[in-house]
Write a protein that holds these residues in place. Structure first.
Motif, short mmCIF file in Angstrom:
data_model
loop_
_atom_site.label_atom_id
_atom_site.label_comp_id
_atom_site.label_asym_id
_atom_site.label_seq_id
_atom_site.Cartn_x
_atom_site.Cartn_y
_atom_site.Cartn_z
N ASP A 150 0.83 -1.21 0.00
CA ASP A 150 0.00 0.00 0.00
C ASP A 150 0.87 1.26 0.00
O ASP A 150 0.54 2.24 -0.67
CB ASP A 150 -0.92 0.01 1.21
N ASP A 151 1.96 1.23 0.75
CA ASP A 151 2.89 2.37 0.74
C ASP A 151 3.39 2.63 -0.67
O ASP A 151 3.37 3.77 -1.15
CB ASP A 151 4.10 2.08 1.65
N LEU A 152 3.87 1.58 -1.32
CA LEU A 152 4.47 1.74 -2.64
C LEU A 152 3.46 2.20 -3.68
O LEU A 152 3.76 3.06 -4.53
CB LEU A 152 5.12 0.43 -3.08
N MET A 153 2.28 1.64 -3.65
CA MET A 153 1.26 2.02 -4.63
C MET A 153 0.89 3.50 -4.49
O MET A 153 0.49 4.15 -5.46
CB MET A 153 0.02 1.14 -4.47
N ALA A 154 1.05 4.04 -3.29
CA ALA A 154 0.72 5.45 -3.07
C ALA A 154 1.84 6.39 -3.47
O ALA A 154 1.58 7.49 -3.97
CB ALA A 154 0.36 5.67 -1.60
N ILE A 155 3.11 5.99 -3.28
CA ILE A 155 4.19 6.98 -3.37
C ILE A 155 5.15 6.81 -4.55
O ILE A 155 5.93 7.71 -4.83
CB ILE A 155 5.00 7.03 -2.05
N VAL A 156 5.13 5.68 -5.24
CA VAL A 156 6.06 5.50 -6.36
C VAL A 156 5.71 6.48 -7.48
O VAL A 156 4.56 6.61 -7.88
CB VAL A 156 6.03 4.05 -6.87
N SER A 157 6.73 7.17 -7.98
CA SER A 157 6.58 8.08 -9.11
C SER A 157 7.93 8.28 -9.76
O SER A 157 8.97 7.87 -9.22
CB SER A 157 6.01 9.43 -8.65
#
Length: 237
Positions: free
Chosen positions: A77-84
């Motif tokens: 969930d962390d990664l899906m929110a912050i990866v860019s």
């Protein structure tokens, strides 16, 4: 990767602190989703971090996010929110086994594909914070092509081994991280100094860290950055 002398932790849900961190001279910023964020505010912290990463990245310094550890079940969930495309990398806490980084690789690739980031572009830094991680440090150092650095986590480590935080208790973990990082051409990053008002103590610990081969240090307050940068800046010669 450029030399990173200072990496400033910032609670990802505290926008006023993010503004202060953005004005600091830290070589890199680490938006924290883990220890600095209460459980009930994790979702808010992800949203704030995602909004701030594009604002911080154009300042030409690396931006990282410290995730919640693999064992928490919150890493995806962390990664899906912050990866860019603007994110330099992530810091994974409590790494105890090479499989932790391999699991992170799978989750990162999924998030990169979801957000249009070229697979492999997001780097990782492993936090070694427990005795099991120290024992497996070399295996961890070669577990992933994404790995940029190894770092020391003093508070959890000294709790794990049942010793007060201090140079004696941290000597072995620091030496192990330096050896593992150096052998595999990674960054070797020291633990934060816990009292941001104690400048003399910070300088003493930072000089000791540099003397044994560490090349950078986490900070928990902008006031610590100047000392860390000064100590880790090479002399002209």
């Amino acid at each position: 990767m450029d030399v990173l002398r200072s990496l400033l932790f910032v609670p990802a849900h505290r926008e006023r602190m993010l503004e202060s961190a953005a004005a600091s001279k830290a070589d890199a910023l680490v938006l924290d989703l883990e220890d600095a964020v209460p459980e009930r505010q994790k979702r808010q912290a992800r949203d704030v971090a995602a909004a701030w990463i594009p604002r911080l990245a154009p300042r030409r310094r690396p931006v990282f996010v410290r995730l919640n550890g693999i064992a928490t079940g919150m890493t995806r969930d962390d990664l899906m929110a912050i990866v860019s495309k603007r994110l330099t990398g992530v810091v994974l806490p409590k790494v105890e086994d090479p499989q932790d980084l391999r699991d992170l690789d799978v989750l990162l690739r999924e998030a990169e594909m979801e957000h249009g980031v070229r697979p492999g572009d997001i780097g990782t830094i492993a936090l070694i914070e427990r005795a099991r991680g120290v024992l497996r440090c070399e295996d961890i150092a070669r577990a992933s092509d994404r790995l940029m650095g190894l770092s020391v986590g003093a508070e959890d480590y000294t709790f794990d081994i049942g010793a007060p935080r201090g140079a004696d208790a941290l000597r072995h973990i620091r030496a192990t991280v330096v050896q593992g990082a150096t052998a595999y051409r990674l960054l070797a990053i020291d633990t934060p100094y816990p009292d941001h008002r104690d400048e003399a103590g910070l300088e003493e610990e930072t000089r000791a860290a540099r003397a044994i081969g560490l090349r950078g240090k986490y900070a928990i307050h902008p006031a610590q950055v100047a000392v860390i940068n000064r100590v880790f800046t090479p002399a002209p010669e």
